[in-house]
Design a protein around this motif. Structure first.
Motif, PDB file in Angstrom:
ATOM      1  N   GLN A 108       0.841  -1.203   0.000  1.00  0.00           N
ATOM      2  CA  GLN A 108       0.000   0.000   0.000  1.00  0.00           C
ATOM      3  C   GLN A 108       0.874   1.250   0.000  1.00  0.00           C
ATOM      4  N   ARG A 109       0.288   2.351  -0.438  1.00  0.00           N
ATOM      5  CA  ARG A 109       0.983   3.634  -0.425  1.00  0.00           C
ATOM      6  C   ARG A 109       1.079   4.137   1.005  1.00  0.00           C
ATOM      7  N   ILE A 110       2.113   4.884   1.268  1.00  0.00           N
ATOM      8  CA  ILE A 110       2.306   5.493   2.583  1.00  0.00           C
ATOM      9  C   ILE A 110       2.115   6.989   2.406  1.00  0.00           C
ATOM     10  N   ALA A 111       1.265   7.562   3.230  1.00  0.00           N
ATOM     11  CA  ALA A 111       1.000   8.999   3.150  1.00  0.00           C
ATOM     12  C   ALA A 111       2.279   9.776   3.465  1.00  0.00           C
ATOM     13  N   PRO A 112       2.545  10.889   2.763  1.00  0.00           N
ATOM     14  CA  PRO A 112       3.757  11.678   3.014  1.00  0.00           C
ATOM     15  C   PRO A 112       3.901  12.085   4.479  1.00  0.00           C
ATOM     16  N   ALA A 113       2.812  12.430   5.144  1.00  0.00           N
ATOM     17  CA  ALA A 113       2.896  12.814   6.558  1.00  0.00           C
ATOM     18  C   ALA A 113       3.367  11.637   7.397  1.00  0.00           C
ATOM     19  N   GLU A 114       2.925  10.436   7.045  1.00  0.00           N
ATOM     20  CA  GLU A 114       3.352   9.248   7.778  1.00  0.00           C
ATOM     21  C   GLU A 114       4.839   9.016   7.584  1.00  0.00           C
ATOM     22  N   ASN A 115       5.344   9.263   6.367  1.00  0.00           N
ATOM     23  CA  ASN A 115       6.770   9.104   6.117  1.00  0.00           C
ATOM     24  C   ASN A 115       7.584  10.008   7.034  1.00  0.00           C
ATOM     25  N   GLU A 116       7.176  11.256   7.157  1.00  0.00           N
ATOM     26  CA  GLU A 116       7.914  12.191   8.005  1.00  0.00           C
ATOM     27  C   GLU A 116       7.796  11.806   9.465  1.00  0.00           C
ATOM     28  N   GLN A 117       6.617  11.389   9.888  1.00  0.00           N
ATOM     29  CA  GLN A 117       6.446  10.967  11.281  1.00  0.00           C
ATOM     30  C   GLN A 117       7.306   9.753  11.581  1.00  0.00           C
ATOM     31  N   GLN A 118       7.325   8.782  10.665  1.00  0.00           N
ATOM     32  CA  GLN A 118       8.146   7.601  10.865  1.00  0.00           C
ATOM     33  C   GLN A 118       9.619   7.959  10.893  1.00  0.00           C
ATOM     34  N   ALA A 119      10.039   8.818   9.982  1.00  0.00           N
ATOM     35  CA  ALA A 119      11.439   9.222   9.929  1.00  0.00           C
ATOM     36  C   ALA A 119      11.840   9.922  11.214  1.00  0.00           C
TER      37      ALA A 119
END
Length: 107
Positions: A68-79
């Motif tokens: 599935q796609r990962i929302a850009p906000a989730e990418n930053e939160q995960q990072a």
């Protein structure tokens, strides 16, 4: 995540790019049967194929692995969370190198 989740995701990505299974297979250097097996969940792509798939379809390896796609906000939160954990682990595990060990300092 199951093989069918990943397979359905790969099929959707391929179709969104307008490729047939044969065209995607040729670009990836595999057989169209291999692409079909991935998309139907019969098998999963080898981990070494993830970067090529990600580049071909314009997604990340993590998105392919999740199916599935990962929302850009989730990418930053995960990072951000990963950076914080890494810094905490680094600070916890690193002893000062310029100070003598505690036992010899007391003596």
């Amino acid at each position: 995540m199951t093989k069918t989740d990943v397979g359905g995701f790969l099929a959707a990505l391929r179709k969104a790019k307008g490729y047939t299974q044969a065209e995607a297979a040729e670009l990836l250097g595999v057989s169209n049967k291999t692409v079909s097996n991935w998309e139907t969940g019969v098998s999963s792509p080898d981990i070494s194929m993830l970067p090529a798939l990600a580049e071909l379809y314009g997604v990340t390896c993590d998105e392919i692995a999740r199916g599935q796609r990962i929302a850009p906000a989730e990418n930053e939160q995960q990072a951000s969370a990963k950076r914080e954990k890494a810094m905490a682990r680094l600070l916890k595990n690193s002893a000062p190198t310029c100070l003598p060990p505690a036992a010899s300092a007391a003596g």
